[in-house]
Motif scaffolding. Structure first.
Motif, PDB file in Angstrom:
ATOM      1  N   THR A   1       0.833  -1.201   0.000  1.00 21.10           N
ATOM      2  CA  THR A   1       0.000   0.000   0.000  1.00 21.10           C
ATOM      3  C   THR A   1       0.864   1.246   0.000  1.00 21.10           C
ATOM      4  O   THR A   1       0.592   2.200  -0.745  1.00 21.10           O
ATOM      5  N   MET A   2       1.905   1.248   0.800  1.00 25.97           N
ATOM      6  CA  MET A   2       2.802   2.404   0.840  1.00 25.97           C
ATOM      7  C   MET A   2       3.479   2.595  -0.510  1.00 25.97           C
ATOM      8  O   MET A   2       3.614   3.722  -0.986  1.00 25.97           O
ATOM      9  N   ASN A   3       3.887   1.506  -1.133  1.00 24.48           N
ATOM     10  CA  ASN A   3       4.528   1.594  -2.445  1.00 24.48           C
ATOM     11  C   ASN A   3       3.558   2.125  -3.494  1.00 24.48           C
ATOM     12  O   ASN A   3       3.933   2.939  -4.340  1.00 24.48           O
TER      13      ASN A   3
ATOM     14  N   LYS B   1      -8.820  15.599 -15.198  1.00 21.95           N
ATOM     15  CA  LYS B   1      -9.144  14.258 -15.682  1.00 21.95           C
ATOM     16  C   LYS B   1      -8.814  13.206 -14.621  1.00 21.95           C
ATOM     17  O   LYS B   1      -9.601  12.285 -14.382  1.00 21.95           O
ATOM     18  N   ALA B   2      -7.654  13.340 -13.998  1.00 23.39           N
ATOM     19  CA  ALA B   2      -7.241  12.388 -12.963  1.00 23.39           C
ATOM     20  C   ALA B   2      -8.213  12.432 -11.784  1.00 23.39           C
ATOM     21  O   ALA B   2      -8.617  11.384 -11.261  1.00 23.39           O
ATOM     22  N   LEU B   3      -8.607  13.624 -11.378  1.00 23.55           N
ATOM     23  CA  LEU B   3      -9.540  13.778 -10.265  1.00 23.55           C
ATOM     24  C   LEU B   3     -10.892  13.152 -10.597  1.00 23.55           C
ATOM     25  O   LEU B   3     -11.490  12.474  -9.765  1.00 23.55           O
TER      26      LEU B   3
ATOM     27  N   TYR C   1       3.956  14.166 -12.274  1.00 20.15           N
ATOM     28  CA  TYR C   1       4.283  14.394 -13.679  1.00 20.15           C
ATOM     29  C   TYR C   1       3.257  15.287 -14.379  1.00 20.15           C
ATOM     30  O   TYR C   1       3.567  15.945 -15.362  1.00 20.15           O
ATOM     31  N   ILE C   2       2.033  15.299 -13.860  1.00 15.82           N
ATOM     32  CA  ILE C   2       0.985  16.108 -14.485  1.00 15.82           C
ATOM     33  C   ILE C   2       0.561  17.284 -13.607  1.00 15.82           C
ATOM     34  O   ILE C   2      -0.397  17.980 -13.920  1.00 15.82           O
ATOM     35  N   ALA C   3       1.291  17.522 -12.531  1.00 16.40           N
ATOM     36  CA  ALA C   3       0.910  18.534 -11.548  1.00 16.40           C
ATOM     37  C   ALA C   3       0.834  19.944 -12.126  1.00 16.40           C
ATOM     38  O   ALA C   3       0.122  20.793 -11.596  1.00 16.40           O
TER      39      ALA C   3
ATOM     40  N   LEU D   1       1.503   9.135  -6.155  1.00 12.82           N
ATOM     41  CA  LEU D   1       1.960  10.518  -5.985  1.00 12.82           C
ATOM     42  C   LEU D   1       3.036  10.885  -7.002  1.00 12.82           C
ATOM     43  O   LEU D   1       3.044  11.996  -7.532  1.00 12.82           O
ATOM     44  N   ARG D   2       3.914   9.939  -7.293  1.00  9.68           N
ATOM     45  CA  ARG D   2       4.972  10.180  -8.275  1.00  9.68           C
ATOM     46  C   ARG D   2       4.358  10.418  -9.658  1.00  9.68           C
ATOM     47  O   ARG D   2       4.729  11.363 -10.369  1.00  9.68           O
TER      48      ARG D   2
END
Length: 72
Positions: free
Chosen positions: A4-6, A27-29, A17-19, A12-13
């Motif tokens: 789960t942590m991974n 779209k992600a939301l 990239y799209i932040a 998040l990583r």
């Protein structure tokens, strides 16, 4: 738990990239909200089947269909 942590770290990583792109973030939301709604629906269905099983086993009292119809 490590998995789960991974997965959280990977999510998040990938989001990083799209932040800087508002359209991609929207779209992600939208997709994440759809997944959350799907999970909630699955939980409600699972609960309903669990309740039905308890009612059949006599461990829980159900509501007669006639009473439900009278509420309409």
């Amino acid at each position: 738990m490590n998995t789960t942590m991974n997965l959280n770290a990977e999510l998040l990583r990938e989001l990083s990239y799209i932040a800087d792109d508002e359209n991609y973030l929207k779209k992600a939301l939208k997709i994440i909200k759809e997944l959350v709604a799907q999970k909630k629906e699955e939980e409600r269905i699972r609960q309903a089947f669990g309740d039905a099983k308890l009612i059949r086993e006599g461990k829980m009292k159900g509501i007669p269909a006639e009473d439900l119809l009278n509420e309409l």
